[in-house]
Design an enzyme around this catalytic site. Structure first.
Site, PDB file in Angstrom:
ATOM      1  N   GLU A 491     -47.226  -5.164 -10.683  1.00  0.00           N
ATOM      2  CA  GLU A 491     -46.069  -6.096 -11.144  1.00  0.00           C
ATOM      3  C   GLU A 491     -44.970  -6.013  -9.899  1.00  0.00           C
ATOM      4  OE1 GLU A 491     -44.990  -6.473 -15.025  1.00  0.00           O
ATOM      5  OE2 GLU A 491     -46.478  -7.689 -15.471  1.00  0.00           O
ATOM      6  N   SER A 517     -44.282  -9.696 -12.945  1.00  0.00           N
ATOM      7  CA  SER A 517     -43.682  -9.974 -14.618  1.00  0.00           C
ATOM      8  C   SER A 517     -43.952 -11.377 -15.398  1.00  0.00           C
ATOM      9  CB  SER A 517     -43.090  -8.818 -15.208  1.00  0.00           C
ATOM     10  OG  SER A 517     -42.147  -8.683 -16.509  1.00  0.00           O
TER      11      SER A 517
END
EC number: 4.2.1.9
Length: 612
Positions: A491, A517
């Site tokens: 992420e 994210s």
């Protein structure tokens, strides 16, 4: 009529040894013949979204026993993406999804369980369990730990609602004092539960409602609220009922693949687009569909994204709105209710708790129900007291948010935007597509062109951003961070957070074959497929190349002619499609095993063993 799977180990003379072992776990003569229900827990003290689950597995188990079943609990692993963020720990996050799915399969099949209750919560745990449920196709009910309360803090005389991302952005912002950073850090995550915005964990728990595999309120009822206990109690009774319906009445409608059909996946994706869910949900929805052998692809997501409007904006898209506010507005059933009014979902899909999703919406949508019990349920409010204990408070809002013109949930006639909260872009740099969370993109940069600033890893991108090497107007390209190239598809929350802290959140774009994210906002385009390690065009981008992004028209184009790209491709073929710079990254045997079989994001980053 299907036989109870568990009778393989509980019936017949030759199973005396197995029965002896079952007896050692506490089973009695009267238990043999009852459905054995696996309670799939994910308690861990590493993760705030799971720290309160220790006793909840046994709560469900007691209800299963009371309903006439036999409950057997086991645990899966759970990785906290926020704690694993920004270092090599993030390499393990996405692969943990497959480990979770496999571990559920291993335990359930090895012990011949008849059905299961999946107690999940955070980013990879719900997807992993969902993949397992569709792979195994035995009766299953999902109940998650619930969202965290939003943080509240008074800074310089003004009250702010906070979440994890605020702490990260503040820490990287030189204009924020050390004292204020510490105040924000201490206030951002006040209770147990999954992080309080529409990040990946909450997005996935909301989608289980639309898929029909969890009870109403699963996605939005706070972890700390006493009302959430009912979901666990009902799950225990419900799983015994649907197990009996399948094994004793041959009712296949209760099986995960019957409930989570292609139409149900379309409902879930429509919800995801309407609520501006995390881009990671696309990855997980595709992976779950793959496990269920359901023909649901990026093309379906693209089709839905063009007709479903954005009906809700929650942090990070709208900083002062969190899951507790979504719940007050009626939760997921009310978003589905607005989609239903617009003819944008299939009402006829079955669920574990109602004959059809339409029936569930009619009962649970606060704008159409007359039930005071339902309305009171959605008045559940945050307690405002830091705690790691589930069901520890019973605060109520005085009023519900039923404003569908200006409230947290909007009607189809009054959307935040006519285009949905997620979009699929395609072009020569992403032949198989990429994903952008449009709900988090400022209108001023829906069309964007700029020169490429190329980084061979997230680490080098972070260094470059913090060293002011990225300027307004740049397109940051982070590559070799896909499922295979990372490995593990990290992420990119730190790069996007640092761009924000540098005042570049609305002045730059970021594209990557990695992922983002759920806390990411801005012009952040991920899941570029094929990834660089698989010969994707993103691996051919050079410093200064112009890249054109057009979200309204769903295109992303590297402004380099085909002849030049062909020459660059020949050069990369000779080099083996590896990062230009040497990365200080320890890739263990476990990660190598994942990378060996991982597909690009357009297929959900599932493992391809060549058997399909």
């Amino acid at each position: 009529m299907p036989a109870y799977r568990s009778r393989t180990t509980t019936h017949g003379r030759n199973m005396a040894g197995a029965r002896g072992l079952w007896r050692a776990t506490g089973m009695k003569d009267s238990d043999f013949g009852k459905p054995i229900i696996a309670v799939v827990n994910s308690f861990t003290q590493f993760v705030p979204g799971h720290v309160h689950l220790k006793d909840l597995g046994q709560l469900v188990a007691r209800e299963i026993e009371a309903a006439g079943g036999v409950a057997k609990e086991f645990n899966t692993i759970a990785v906290d993406d926020g704690i694993a963020m920004g270092h090599d720990g993030m390499l393990y996050s996405l692969p943990s999804r497959e480990i979770i799915a496999d571990s559920v399969e291993y335990m359930v099949n090895a012990h011949c369980a008849d059905a299961m209750v999946c107690i999940s919560n955070c980013d990879k745990i719900t997807p992993g369990m969902l993949m397992a449920a569709l792979r195994l196709n035995i009766p299953a009910v999902f109940v998650s730990g619930g969202p965290m309360e939003a943080g509240k803090v008074v800074l310089h005389g003004k009250t702010h609602a906070l979440d994890l991302v605020d702490a990260m952005v503040a820490a990287a912002d030189d204009k924020v004092s050390d004292e204020d950073v510490q105040i924000i850090e201490r206030s951002a995550c006040p209770t147990c539960g999954s992080c309080s915005g529409m990040f990946t964990a909450n997005s996935m728990n909301c989608l289980t409602e639309a898929l029909g595999l969890s009870l109403p309120g699963n996605g939005s009822t706070l972890a700390t609220h006493a009302d959430r206990k009912r979901l666990f109690v009902e799950a225990g009774h419900l799983i015994v009922d649907i197990a009996r319906r399948y094994y004793e009445q041959e009712d296949e409608r209760v099986l995960p693949r019957s409930i989570a059909s292609k139409q149900a996946f379309e409902n879930a994706m429509a919800l995801d687009i309407a609520m501006g869910g995390s881009t990671n949900t696309v990855l997980h929805i595709l992976a779950a569909a793959y496990e269920g052998e359901i023909d649901f692809t990026m093309d379906d997501i693209d089709r839905l994204s063009r007709k479903v409007p954005c009906l809700s904006k929650v942090a990070p898209a709208k900083a002062d709105v969190h899951m507790e506010d979504v719940h007050r507005a009626g939760g997921i059933m009310s978003i589905l209710g607005e989609l239903d009014k617009g003819g944008l979902i299939n009402r006829d899909c079955p669920t574990v708790h109602a004959e059809t999703l339409g029936d569930a919406i009619d009962r649970w949508d606060i704008t159409r129900t007359s039930s005071e019990t339902v309305r009171n349920f959605f008045r559940a409010a945050p307690g405002g007291i830091p705690t790691q204990t589930a069901f520890s408070q019973a605060a109520r809002w005085d009023e519900l948010d039923t404003d569908r013109q200006n409230g947290v949930i909007r009607s189809v006639e009054h959307p935040f935007s006519k285009d949905g909260g997620l979009a699929v872009l395609k072009g020569n740099i992403a032949l198989d597509g990429c994903i952008v969370k449009t709900a988090g993109v400022d209108e001023s940069i829906l069309k964007f062109s700029g020169p490429a600033r190329v980084f061979e890893s997230q680490d080098s991108a972070v260094k470059g951003i913090l060293a002011n090497e990225v300027k307004a107007g740049d397109v940051v390209v982070i590559r070799y961070e896909g499922p295979k190239g990372g490995p593990g598809m990290q992420e990119m929350l730190y790069p996007t957070s640092y761009l924000k802290s540098k005042g570049l959140g609305k002045a730059c774009a970021l594209i990557t074959d990695g992922r983002f994210s759920g806390g990411t906002s801005g012009l952040s385009i991920g899941h570029v497929s094929p990834e660089a390690a698989n010969g994707g065009t993103i691996g051919l981008v050079r410093e200064g190349d112009m890249i054109d992004i057009d979200i309204p028209n769903r295109t992303i184009v590297l402004r380099v002619d085909e002849a030049e790209l062909a020459a660059r491709r020949k050069e990369q073929d000779a080099k083996g499609w590896k990062p230009v710079e040497q990365r200080k990254r320890r890739v263990t045997t476990a990660l190598k095993a994942y990378a060996a079989f991982a597909t690009s994001a357009d297929r959900g980053a599932v493992r391809d063993l060549g058997d399909r």
